[in-house]
Design a protein around this motif. Structure first.
Motif, PDB file in Angstrom:
ATOM      1  N   MET A   1     -39.623  59.720 -12.195  1.00 15.60           N
ATOM      2  CA  MET A   1     -39.435  60.295 -10.863  1.00 15.60           C
ATOM      3  C   MET A   1     -39.949  61.729 -10.836  1.00 15.60           C
ATOM      4  SD  MET A   1     -38.302  58.173  -8.811  1.00 15.60           S
ATOM      5  CE  MET A   1     -36.996  57.875  -7.652  1.00 15.60           C
TER       6      MET A   1
ATOM      7  N   LYS B   1     -42.327  55.780  -7.158  1.00 14.43           N
ATOM      8  CA  LYS B   1     -41.074  56.186  -6.541  1.00 14.43           C
ATOM      9  C   LYS B   1     -40.413  55.019  -5.830  1.00 14.43           C
ATOM     10  CE  LYS B   1     -40.055  60.304  -5.619  1.00 14.43           C
ATOM     11  NZ  LYS B   1     -39.795  61.098  -6.778  1.00 14.43           N
TER      12      LYS B   1
ATOM     13  N   ASN C   1     -38.947  52.668  -8.264  1.00 16.14           N
ATOM     14  CA  ASN C   1     -37.740  53.172  -8.917  1.00 16.14           C
ATOM     15  C   ASN C   1     -36.522  53.159  -8.003  1.00 16.14           C
ATOM     16  OD1 ASN C   1     -39.173  53.504 -11.204  1.00 16.14           O
ATOM     17  ND2 ASN C   1     -39.134  55.732 -11.226  1.00 16.14           N
TER      18      ASN C   1
ATOM     19  N   SER D   1     -32.967  60.129  -3.698  1.00 18.89           N
ATOM     20  CA  SER D   1     -32.727  59.802  -5.107  1.00 18.89           C
ATOM     21  C   SER D   1     -31.269  60.009  -5.455  1.00 18.89           C
ATOM     22  CB  SER D   1     -33.562  60.700  -6.022  1.00 18.89           C
ATOM     23  OG  SER D   1     -34.901  60.699  -5.637  1.00 18.89           O
TER      24      SER D   1
END
Ligand code: HEM
Ligand SMILES: [Cu+2]
Lengths: 603, 204
Positions: A319, A365, A368, A302
């Motif tokens: 997230m 996830k 994203n 991330s």
């Protein structure tokens, strides 16, 4: 504050022992975890090469391996089947626990938690040091077991009884005697190490965040390490319970897991136990464990993807919510490893339902990450490539998880190469990519120098393509019914057509791909060592990143910041904020200094 | 400086106290695992029926008493009456030893009753009991060590008052936890050690 700063002003001379061995400094402990983890990765990977030789070339003359393996190569030049089983077992154990748990969490939680939350060190430096040395001791025992005459444990990384509970030679495999005892002792030490680490990480994150760093401004890396530590804290004790009962069965004559076992036609004295019990206890840790391995890698990704897309992470709150969701669900799905254990089909459907729900936060996830990349000003550093690679592997491995989560399908696919393919992509390779990405990205923070980009690119492409070449074909032989952990397939009519050693076959293909992928890691090793010694000197903030670790001096000092600890004024993802002068605004910059880019309510 | 340090300004909770609670959480998980295993295993039958030794009741009373004295010790420490506190910690410690002795006593009773931990005559029904009692006992030993540390703190002239209170609080928190843990295990065992359904002919 000033009192704290003062404590770190006077510099005491450190000896070699306190600086490099029994260091209490989180940055040094992180490096200890990293180097130890990488050495284990070499052993774990090496073992897989040995058993891939056997699987790809079952008829080959392996006497050339005798100098390395000694008696494990039989007189006829073939690999001893017991060694094959031991190698598979140790590969799994080493990779899951030593490399991807200790090497990954240990390294990056230690390095990044204090640096990114603005703390001088961990809550307890002493516990932190102990955590490393318990890990080290555990590794020593595991290593000794590799060199035993009778070999290391060989009943699989999951150590299912009855195989794992029988101690006498001849009852099970030779490695199930002393090798298994060492395995259990090593795991007990490992659990202690992991608990000491987790307790510390949780306490540090809750307590020691700098001023202004609220939970909704934490970098996702820290969220990931924090949640991982909580999962570890709650699941490793259960593995301890499982191992404890196993030790009692092995050495004290209890029958928790054993009943009606016949060896060579004679019944053992154990009655009343249930091997399924062990499976429940093991997988109650085992499933959370796979997320203990993956979540830190996702956190690292991330951070790297946001930084190198020069965009805020898409769906920051989503997230966090999905990490929490995955963590919660990971405790109630363990039954999907036991669909074929004779479990009540109704219970099976409950586990199936819960398992399939995990696909939702996982998909959030993946989505994203992709939307963060979308229309970003992407900078392809090696770390970024490995992070994107992780996303790819996470998706392709996760999809097969959904197939396996359906009990009706799983009964076919259980314990075949399909499962091997599934978890190697989604856990093995994905987490390994996360770890490597983290190393490329935070190398300047650890060693004050940059790794070489070009070598990094070569390393990435060889590894990325290699990993897919190794694991994609395994789906096919898995569907074909190849069971995992078999020494040789060509002896069975069912499979001999597929792996006919006379012709080039799919098993050879996998093995050759594995050799190439493993060899490609030499580039990384070279890059790592060379860059640590002679790499280009790093600047303070080489990736133009927002998080706090890049405000510390390059050389890395005790207490991390020379003066006061910086305060935090914003979230970590202000990249390419409309109106801003630069495409990044570090967390330490107050809103009052950026009137041109402030959104409503930010002042 | 101590390993973790005292609560500093801006910290939510005292770091060492938090660590004690985190350790408690992980110990709870060990026993949650074991008691679940007990439940699952029992449901499969082939389960030895036996009487719970009554001396467990004595242990239970002892440990409850020790919790009371422990609590008083903490109250006295907080009131900065460290002399009384010292004596109460000592009484708590002795009650803890008494608990351990009665637990070992219970093992003797079990053995005399042909309920064994291991070996050919053992059955998981009995083995589980030994594991619960033994593993809890191992934690009691840890707890006693912690009490000694508390004792050192209440006696200390060098430590700051607040530090002495904090150490006492942590030690006693842990001790209360061990008390509660035993109560849970004891109640669990009373209700769960035997199978309460009539499953007909049991001659085998
Ligand atoms: C969509 C999410 C996922 C689902 C539905 C899923 C489902 C499953 C199922 C049903 C199995 C059992 C297969 C069998 O043995 O027959 C399995 C095995 C496994 N999965 Fe997943 N999985 C998912 C994601 C993951 C992730 C993210 C990881 C790791 C980070 C992972 C790691 C593993 C491992 C290590 C095994 C095999 C363990 C062994 O038998 O040695 N899975 N998965
Ligand atoms: Cu699972």
């Amino acid at each position: 504050m000033s009192a704290v700063a003062h404590e770190h002003d006077h510099h005491h001379e450190e000896s070699f022992v306190t600086k490099y061995l029994f260091s209490l400094d989180h940055k040094m402990i992180a490096k200890q975890f990293l180097i130890t983890g990488l050495i284990w990765a070499f052993f774990g990977g090496g073992l897989s090469i040995l058993f891939r030789i056997q699987l790809g070339f079952p008829n080959a003359d392996l006497s050339w391996l005798e100098p390395l393996l000694g008696n494990w190569i039989q007189e006829d030049g073939k690999m001893d089947p017991n060694f094959y089983l031991a190698a598979v077992t140790m590969h799994g154990t080493i990779m899951v626990f030593f490399v991807l748990t200790a090497g990954l969490s240990g390294t990056f939680s230690n390095l990044l938690i204090p640096l990114q939350i603005g703390a001088r060190d961990m809550a307890s430096g002493l516990m932190n040091m102990l955590s490393y040395w318990f890990f080290f001791a555990s590794g020593v025992l595991m290593m000794i077991s590799l060199f035993l005459e009778t070999g290391p444990a060989s009943g699989g990384w999951v150590a299912y009884p009855p195989l794992s509970a029988l101690t006498d030679l001849g009852e099970a495999a030779p490695g199930q005697g002393a090798g298994m005892t060492l395995w259990l002792t090593a795991m007990a030490l490992f659990i202690v190490s992991s608990l000491l680490g987790s307790v510390n990480y949780v306490a540090t994150v809750i307590n020691m965040r700098t001023k202004g760093l609220t939970f909704d401004r934490l970098p996702l890396t820290i969220w990931a390490f924090f949640v991982t530590a909580i999962i570890g804290l709650l699941s490793f004790p259960v593995l301890f319970a499982a191992a404890l009962l196993l030790i009692f069965d092995r050495n004290f004559g209890t029958s928790f897991y054993l009943s009606d076992i016949y060896v060579n036609g004679e019944a053992l004295s154990h009655v009343g136990g249930s091997p399924i019990l062990y499976q429940h206890l093991f997988w109650f840790l085992g499933h959370p464990e796979v997320y203990i391995v993956l979540i830190p890698a996702l956190g690292i990704t991330s951070e790297i993807i946001a930084t190198n897309s020069r965009k805020p992470i898409f769906g920051y709150k989503a997230m966090i919510a999905s990490i929490l969701g995955i963590a919660f669900l990971s405790f109630i799905v363990w039954g999907h490893h036991m669909f074929s254990s004779g479990m009540n089909p109704f219970l099976g459907s409950v586990f199936m339902f819960l398992t399939l729900i995990i696909a939702i936060p996982s998909a959030v996830k993946a989505f994203n990450y992709i939307t963060t990349l979308w229309k970003g000003n992407i900078i392809f550093t090696p770390a970024m490539l490995f992070s994107i690679g992780l996303v790819s592997l996470f998706v392709s491995g996760g999809v097969t998880g959904i197939a396996l989560g359906n009990s009706a399908l799983d009964i076919q696919l259980h314990d075949t190469y399909f499962v091997v393919a599934h978890f190697h992509l989604v856990m093995g390779a994905a987490s390994f990519f996360g770890m490597v990405a983290g190393i490329y990205h935070w190398f300047p923070k650890m060693f004050g120098r940059m790794m070489d980009d070009r070598l990094g690119y070569v390393h990435f492409w060889l590894t990325f393509i290699g990993v897919y070449m190794v694991f994609m074909p395994m789906h096919y032989i898995g569907i074909q019914g190849f069971p995992r952990r078999y020494y040789s397939y060509s002896a069975y009519d069912t499979w001999s057509d597929y792996v006919n050693p006379e012709t080039f076959n799919i098993s050879m293909f996998i093995s050759i791909a594995a050799f190439i992928t493993f060899s490609a890691q030499a580039i990384f090793v070279f890059n790592f060592i060379y860059s640590a010694l002679k790499g280009k000197r790093a600047t303070q903030n080489p990736w133009n990143s927002n998080t706090l670790e890049w405000t510390t001096p390059v050389e890395g000092i005790h207490g991390n910041w020379p003066g006061e600890i910086p305060e935090v004024h914003r979230w970590p993802y202000d990249y390419s904020k409309p109106g801003a002068k630069e495409d990044f605004i570090p967390q330490t910059v107050p809103f009052s200094e950026t009137p041109e880019s402030n959104l409503e309510g930010e002042a | 400086m101590n390993a973790v340090g005292d609560k500093k300004e801006g910290q939510l909770v005292h770091p060492q106290k938090l660590i004690v609670w985190l350790l408690i959480a992980s110990i709870v998980m060990v026993f949650a695992g074991l008691t679940s295993a007990h439940v699952v295993r029992k449901a499969e039958g082939n389960w030895l029926e036996f009487e719970m030794p009554s001396v467990f009741l004595v242990s239970t009373i002892l440990i409850i008493l020790s919790s009371v004295t422990g609590h008083l010790a903490l109250m006295k420490a907080n009131a900065e009456d460290f002399v009384k506190s010292t004596w109460l910690v000592i009484v708590t410690f002795l009650l803890g030893i008494g608990f351990l002795v009665t637990q070992l006593e219970a093992w003797e009773v079990l053995k005399a009753d042909n309920v064994y931990f291991g070996g050919e005559l053992s059955n998981p029904a009995g083995s589980f009991l030994y594991v619960f009692s033994g593993l809890h006992g191992a934690h009691i030993v840890m707890g006693l060590g912690f009490l000694l540390y508390v004792l050192k703190a209440v006696l200390s002239k060098k430590l700051e008052i607040q530090r002495r209170k904090d150490i006492t609080e942590m030690g006693i928190t842990f001790w209360h936890f061990l008390d509660g843990l035993w109560l849970c295990l004891y109640i669990f065992l009373i209700y769960n050690h035997e199978i309460k359904i009539d499953y007909g002919d049991r001659s085998n």
